[in-house]
Design an enzyme around this catalytic site. Structure first.
Site, short mmCIF file in Angstrom:
data_model
loop_
_atom_site.label_atom_id
_atom_site.label_comp_id
_atom_site.label_asym_id
_atom_site.label_seq_id
_atom_site.Cartn_x
_atom_site.Cartn_y
_atom_site.Cartn_z
N ALA A 1 11.76 -26.42 81.99
CA ALA A 1 11.16 -25.46 82.93
C ALA A 1 11.70 -23.88 82.93
O ALA A 1 11.35 -23.24 83.96
CB ALA A 1 11.52 -25.91 84.22
N ALA A 2 12.37 -23.75 81.63
CA ALA A 2 12.79 -22.61 81.75
C ALA A 2 11.66 -21.63 81.27
O ALA A 2 11.58 -20.30 82.15
CB ALA A 2 13.49 -22.34 80.60
N GLY A 3 10.55 -21.99 80.60
CA GLY A 3 9.39 -21.03 80.44
C GLY A 3 8.55 -21.00 81.94
O GLY A 3 7.98 -20.05 82.02
N ASP A 4 8.54 -22.10 82.49
CA ASP A 4 7.84 -21.87 83.74
C ASP A 4 8.58 -21.21 84.63
O ASP A 4 7.82 -20.34 85.46
CB ASP A 4 7.73 -23.41 84.53
CG ASP A 4 6.95 -24.33 83.72
OD1 ASP A 4 6.05 -23.85 82.79
OD2 ASP A 4 7.27 -25.42 83.47
#
Length: 301
Positions: free
Chosen positions: A251-254
């Site tokens: 979820a880093a990209g999210d």
């Protein structure tokens, strides 16, 4: 002051996560460590990031008629997110993701999309008024591509700016790219869209120029620990990453994309918005889980 309306169109999943010493190779069975379940899905993660970081969040998605779907809606409502346009599929289950995380915080993910794959044009028609009234649209590719194209078409007619996070990696139609204000691929996704291999900043610059020539106004390529490359108005800027001890990159990209949408909605410059998004993403990788790792506004300096 009224907050800008950010409509997120995308997936919602239940993540089933196992911590392990390393990621298995084909044919290998390994013994893992701790197991936990978290709400996830790229769309849901991004809309939670929008809400926690101060945005006015509206979510368009689809769930199954099951406990996972009901739990997802309840949790999103607790975040203050408008869930009026989360539709229910009576035949397909809610989406599920199986995630393995290794000791270096890298992960591998397999998604069973379930009801996410049935989000269709008829559903979008039911939510079209929200898309037309939005200030920003944020979307990804865990729902059908033709549905995302339809969303972009509606937004384009009304002059609403669309940000596409093109994940999972996919070839994209030329007509869709022309309707985007911004695209936020990682190296793999940028390479697929541009048709060149992205391995460093120099090749990322080539890919960004090609993608821009296909019709996207602004290209932001995330490069992991190397930072994020911004291509705007013919100029490049590399935003450095924030150095942290990573625990889980899920979820880093999210988080990055949700934070980016919030900062842009507040009238910040693209470069300042990317810096803000980079800070939010850096906090998320220091924690386990998807939505559990997303920071609140008060945590970002």
């Amino acid at each position: 002051m009224n907050k800008s309306r950010i409509v997120v169109v995308g997936s919602t999943n239940t993540d089933m996560v196992i911590k392990a010493h390393h990621l298995p190779v084909p044919g290998e069975t390994i013994l893992g460590g701790s197991f936990f379940m978290n709400p996830g899905g790229k769309g849901a993660n991004q809309v939670v990031a929008v809400a926690r970081l101060g945005g006015n969040a509206i979510f368009i998605a689809k769930i199954g008629k099951d406990v996972f779907g009901r739990q997802s809606v309840e949790l999103l409502q607790k975040e203050g997110i408008n869930t009026q346009y989360i539709f229910e599929d009576k035949d397909q289950p809610s989406g599920v993701a199986l995630i393995t995380v290794d000791e270096q915080a890298e992960n591998c993910i397999v998604v069973a999309p379930g009801a996410n794959a049935t989000l269709n044009k008829e559903d979008i028609d039911c939510a079209a008024s929200e898309i037309e009234k939005a200030d920003w649209i944020l979307t990804q590719l865990e729902t059908p591509l033709e549905t995302i194209e339809y969303v972009a078409e509606i937004a384009d007619r009304k002059g609403v700016k669309v940000i596409l996070n093109p994940a999972p990696a996919s070839l994209l139609p030329a007509d869709l790219l022309k309707k985007l204000y911004m695209i936020t691929p990682n190296e793999t996704e940028a390479g697929m869209i541009a048709g060149v291999k992205v391995t460093d900043v120099a090749s990322a610059k080539s890919a960004a120029q090609i993608i821009h020539q296909k019709g996207v106004d602004i290209v932001v390529i995330t490069l992991g620990s190397a930072g994020a490359l911004v291509y705007e108005n013919g100029h490049f800027e590399l935003v450095d990453s924030v150095k942290v001890s990573a625990v889980d990159t899920t979820a880093a990209g999210d988080t990055f994309n949700g934070a980016l949408a919030v900062a842009l909605s507040e009238g910040r410059s693209v470069l300042d918005s990317v810096r803000f998004a980079t800070q939010a993403a850096a906090i998320s990788v220091t924690r386990l889980g998807a939505q559990a790792s997303i920071p609140f506004r008060s945590e970002i300096k």
